[in-house]
Design an enzyme around this catalytic site. Sequence first.
Site, short mmCIF file in Angstrom:
data_model
loop_
_atom_site.label_atom_id
_atom_site.label_comp_id
_atom_site.label_asym_id
_atom_site.label_seq_id
_atom_site.Cartn_x
_atom_site.Cartn_y
_atom_site.Cartn_z
N LYS A 10 0.82 -1.22 0.00
CA LYS A 10 0.00 0.00 0.00
C LYS A 10 0.86 1.27 0.00
CE LYS A 10 -3.98 -2.19 2.20
NZ LYS A 10 -5.05 -2.03 3.19
N TYR A 50 -12.59 -1.80 -3.91
CA TYR A 50 -13.09 -2.00 -2.54
C TYR A 50 -14.62 -1.93 -2.46
CZ TYR A 50 -8.54 -1.88 -0.08
OH TYR A 50 -7.29 -2.19 0.42
N PHE A 58 -15.47 4.01 6.82
CA PHE A 58 -14.10 4.37 6.42
C PHE A 58 -13.88 4.31 4.92
CE2 PHE A 58 -14.08 -0.18 7.69
CZ PHE A 58 -13.63 -0.76 6.51
N ARG A 86 -2.15 -14.24 4.31
CA ARG A 86 -2.84 -13.53 5.39
C ARG A 86 -2.14 -13.76 6.74
NH1 ARG A 86 -7.40 -10.86 4.05
NH2 ARG A 86 -8.36 -11.06 6.09
N THR A 92 -5.42 -7.09 10.60
CA THR A 92 -5.71 -5.83 9.89
C THR A 92 -5.20 -4.64 10.69
OG1 THR A 92 -7.70 -6.84 8.96
CG2 THR A 92 -7.58 -4.44 8.89
N ARG A 103 2.65 -6.64 8.96
CA ARG A 103 1.98 -5.46 9.54
C ARG A 103 2.60 -5.05 10.87
NH1 ARG A 103 -3.93 -7.33 7.43
NH2 ARG A 103 -4.03 -6.00 5.57
N ASN A 113 -2.11 0.18 6.61
CA ASN A 113 -1.62 -1.09 7.17
C ASN A 113 -0.71 -1.88 6.23
OD1 ASN A 113 -3.62 -1.94 5.48
ND2 ASN A 113 -4.73 -3.14 7.00
N HIS A 116 -2.16 -5.50 1.49
CA HIS A 116 -3.47 -6.13 1.30
C HIS A 116 -3.25 -7.55 0.80
CE1 HIS A 116 -7.57 -6.83 -0.19
NE2 HIS A 116 -6.98 -7.35 -1.24
N GLU A 127 -10.10 -9.84 -7.73
CA GLU A 127 -9.04 -8.84 -7.53
C GLU A 127 -7.93 -8.99 -8.58
OE1 GLU A 127 -8.02 -9.26 -3.36
OE2 GLU A 127 -9.89 -8.28 -2.74
P1 CMP Z 1 -7.51 -4.45 3.48
O1 CMP Z 1 -7.02 -5.80 3.81
O2 CMP Z 1 -6.94 -3.84 2.25
O3 CMP Z 1 -9.10 -4.46 3.34
C1 CMP Z 1 -9.90 -3.35 3.61
C2 CMP Z 1 -9.13 -2.22 4.19
O4 CMP Z 1 -9.92 -1.27 4.87
C3 CMP Z 1 -8.20 -2.74 5.27
O5 CMP Z 1 -7.17 -3.48 4.71
C4 CMP Z 1 -7.81 -1.45 5.96
O6 CMP Z 1 -6.82 -0.73 5.23
C5 CMP Z 1 -9.12 -0.68 5.89
N1 CMP Z 1 -9.89 -0.79 7.14
C6 CMP Z 1 -10.44 -1.88 7.67
N2 CMP Z 1 -11.06 -1.59 8.83
C7 CMP Z 1 -10.88 -0.26 9.03
C8 CMP Z 1 -11.28 0.65 10.05
N3 CMP Z 1 -12.00 0.24 11.10
N4 CMP Z 1 -10.91 1.94 9.92
C9 CMP Z 1 -10.19 2.36 8.85
N5 CMP Z 1 -9.78 1.52 7.85
C10 CMP Z 1 -10.12 0.24 7.95
#
Ligand code: CMP
Length: 138
Positions: A10, A50, A58, A86, A92, A103, A113, A116, A127
Site C-alpha cells: 500500500k 473496494y 471508512f 494472510r 488488519t 503489519r 496497514n 493487502h 481482484e
Molecule cells: P484491506 O485488507 O486492504 O481491506 C480493507 C481495508 O480497509 C483494510 O485493509 C484497511 O486498510 C481498511 N480498514 C479496515 N477496517 C478499518 C477501520 N475500522 N478503519 C479504517 N480503515 C479500515
Amino acid sequence: MTQRTFSIIKPDAVRKGYTGAILAEIDKAGFKIVSLKKASISKPQAQGFYHVHSERPFFSDLCDFMSSGPLVLMVLEKENAIADLRKLMGATNPANAEEGTIRKKFAGSIQENAIHGSDAEDTAAFEIGYWFAGYELV
Ligand code: CMP
C-alpha cells in the site's frame, strides 16, 4: 494445491521505502511472483476495487488513501497462498498483529496497514482480474 492470491503493497509502505523489505518477506515465505507492477491508481479505481466496503464509514478515507501515491500490485502463487499470505501479513489492525508479521513490522494504523491480501478464492479471482490482464500473468 497451488493457489494464486492478489496482494498490494500500500501507499504508506511504498512512501516509507519498505517495498524491498516487504518483497523479501514474501520471497522468503516461498511465494512465486506471477506478476508485479507499480502504479498510481485513481479514487474511482480504488472505489471499484473496494466495492464490498462501500457502506463502511471508512470507505471514502480508504479510497483517498489508496489513491494518495504509488503502490505495488502483485499476483502471488504457492500452496495455500491465500491463507499463508494472510498469516504472513498479520491482523488488519497492526496493534493486534503478531510479532514477525509484515503489519507488525511495517504498518502504522488500521487504515495505513502496509499490505493487502485476498481473503478467499472468489475475491482473489475478482481482484486479480480487476488489475491484471491474462497476458500479464506469467
Ligand atoms: P484491506 O485488507 O486492504 O481491506 C480493507 C481495508 O480497509 C483494510 O485493509 C484497511 O486498510 C481498511 N480498514 C479496515 N477496517 C478499518 C477501520 N475500522 N478503519 C479504517 N480503515 C479500515
